[in-house]
Design an enzyme around this catalytic site. Structure first.
Site, mmCIF file in Angstrom:
data_model
loop_
_atom_site.group_PDB
_atom_site.id
_atom_site.type_symbol
_atom_site.label_atom_id
_atom_site.label_comp_id
_atom_site.label_asym_id
_atom_site.label_seq_id
_atom_site.Cartn_x
_atom_site.Cartn_y
_atom_site.Cartn_z
ATOM 1 N N GLY A 89 0.903 10.794 6.924
ATOM 2 C CA GLY A 89 0.843 9.848 7.816
ATOM 3 C C GLY A 89 1.905 9.271 8.286
ATOM 4 O O GLY A 89 3.026 10.010 7.822
ATOM 5 N N GLY A 93 9.151 1.208 8.145
ATOM 6 C CA GLY A 93 9.476 -0.406 7.581
ATOM 7 C C GLY A 93 8.834 -1.378 8.578
ATOM 8 O O GLY A 93 9.161 -0.995 9.655
ATOM 9 N N GLY A 95 10.164 -4.257 8.638
ATOM 10 C CA GLY A 95 11.548 -4.690 9.492
ATOM 11 C C GLY A 95 12.053 -4.012 10.745
ATOM 12 O O GLY A 95 12.366 -4.736 11.687
ATOM 13 N N SER A 219 3.379 -11.808 0.294
ATOM 14 C CA SER A 219 2.481 -10.604 -0.035
ATOM 15 C C SER A 219 1.330 -11.123 -0.777
ATOM 16 O O SER A 219 1.300 -12.289 -1.461
ATOM 17 C CB SER A 219 3.133 -9.632 -1.098
ATOM 18 O OG SER A 219 2.037 -8.765 -1.410
ATOM 19 N N TYR A 243 6.926 -8.161 -8.942
ATOM 20 C CA TYR A 243 6.626 -8.347 -7.471
ATOM 21 C C TYR A 243 5.811 -9.580 -7.320
ATOM 22 O O TYR A 243 6.503 -10.362 -6.503
ATOM 23 C CB TYR A 243 6.142 -7.060 -6.904
ATOM 24 C CG TYR A 243 5.776 -7.080 -5.526
ATOM 25 C CD1 TYR A 243 6.974 -6.810 -4.603
ATOM 26 C CD2 TYR A 243 4.667 -6.953 -4.811
ATOM 27 C CE1 TYR A 243 6.705 -6.808 -3.185
ATOM 28 C CE2 TYR A 243 4.397 -6.900 -3.803
ATOM 29 C CZ TYR A 243 5.696 -6.830 -2.703
ATOM 30 O OH TYR A 243 5.238 -6.993 -1.288
#
Ligand code: NAP
Length: 369
Positions: A89, A93, A95, A219, A243
């Protein structure tokens, strides 16, 4: 196809999202992060309604004259072939997608990140699509407080004000626990400590900004944060645990900064966002295939949307007049339409905020005051 041609092809594809979004909508499928990592999707946010039905990057109001700092905006598109990790794919990012869209709307964009080569590539791709774009790269390593200070001091000599700060950069950890030079676990150091320090450094410039905004990227994984006594995962480490803690802390920080701004009348509009799940480098360059994240990407690649759709919640929060300070925005459906997300740190915010602020102030010597 050479890498350069692949990237050019992708640039054209990305441009077309602004022209014909429907083609991209057909490519995407959504899932909450919880679904993607097999937690049953109990908190699937797609039940929520969009606060801006049909909103896309073309609806971003003019950003002419605004100075916008984006951490980690250098993730240029790469086409991944079949038979490898991550699944095939186009990956880029979030950002970078922010920088592309905002530069296209006339902003003066500063991409602040570590990898200068990727930064140069990002600028050349953005300028290829928007020849008049005002975009540049500044080195910033969020894992190193000296680098955060140096970047902030440089910025003060270059601009009179910052209008928008997008705290986007992150790591989702590495297979084994890693620490920075000061002995801090890297998710904590980069995602939380680095962004706390950067935001504190830039607050004076933001307070001089024109309708200033700060967006913190969190997240859906924040819902998995539990052991707030072990913020640096010293007791036990998995990338997901580290995380999740760092991203729950980000939600607390966003809420805390917004409250301080409201109470003190600074006029700084603060929001948090998440992208759902998107095809970016977060998993491949971090925890990799043999992690909760990696297994989720391998088994359900279709649930990871094109990053230009994942970026919409942040772009909305950063620019739209209807975006509410203090809100937490994320995608609510396959189209990446933006809605209010459940704040998984809300319940612990009032307890954790003072503890967190104290801990971060001790680590950085800074504060949000
Ligand atoms: N992708 C998803 O499904 C997903 C889901 C939920 C939340 N998010 C959040 O979305 C945000 C963007 O991530 P992404 O998915 O776009 O990941 P990404 O493609 O890996 O981008 C991360 C960016 O952070 C930068 N970065 C990493 N460490 C840094 C450091 N020490 N100092 C400065 N910059 C650093 C990287 O730049 P260098 O290459 O220069 O290091 C890169 O540009 C993150 O906050 C992430 O937590 C993503």
């Amino acid at each position: 196809m050479t890498d350069h041609k692949k990237l050019s092809a992708f640039s054209r594809a990305t441009a077309s999202v602004l022209i014909d979004r429907r083609r991209f909508l057909a490519l995407s499928a959504t899932a909450s992060f919880a679904a993607a990592i097999g937690t049953g999707a109990e908190a699937q946010v797609s039940a929520n309604k969009s606060v801006a039905p049909g909103w896309s990057a073309v609806d971003i109001p003019s950003q002419a004259g605004r100075t916008i700092v984006i951490t980690g905006g250098n993730g240029v598109p790469v086409t991944i072939p079949t038979g490898t990790f991550p699944p095939s794919g186009i990956y880029s990012g979030l950002g970078y997608q922010d920088a592309l869209a905002l530069a296209g709307k006339g902003a003066n964009v500063i991409i602040a990140s570590r990898n200068a080569d990727k930064g140069r590539e990002a600028i050349s791709l953005i300028k290829a699509q928007h020849p008049g774009a005002n975009v540049r790269f500044e080195p910033l390593d969020l894992s190193d407080l000296a680098s955060v200070t140096a970047f902030s001091e440089r910025l003060r000599t270059q601009v009179d004000r910052v209008d928008t700060l997008i705290n986007n950069a992150a790591t989702a950890g590495t297979p084994e626990r890693k620490v920075n030079g000061a002995g801090q676990e890297l998710c904590w150091a980069i995602n939380t400590v680095g962004h706390f320090s950067l935001t504190a450094h830039l607050l004076p410039l933001l307070r001089k900004g024109e309708s200033p905004r700060v967006v913190f990227l969190s997240s859906g994984a924040a819902r998995r944060a539990k052991d707030f006594e072990d913020l640096q995962t010293e007791k036990d480490y998995t990338p997901l645990k580290a995380y999740a803690l760092s991203k729950a802390a980000i939600l607390v920080l966003a809420r805390d900064l917004n409250q301080r701004s409201t109470e003190a009348g600074w006029g700084v509009h603060v929001t948090a966002t998440h992208p759902g799940t998107a095809k970016t480098f977060l998993i491949p360059s971090g925890p990799g295939p043999d992690s909760d994240f990696g297994r989720s990407l391998t088994s359900h690649p279709e649930r990871f949307k094109p990053s230009e759709l994942g970026a919409l919640s942040t772009l909305f929060a950063a620019t739209d007049p209807a975006a509410q300070a203090g809100a937490y925005y994320g995608p609510v459906n396959d189209q990446g339409e933006v809605g209010i997300s459940e704040d998984h740190a809300a319940a612990i915010s009032s307890k954790l905020a003072p503890q967190l602020h104290e801990e971060l102030a001790k680590t950085t010597g800074q504060s949000f005051f």
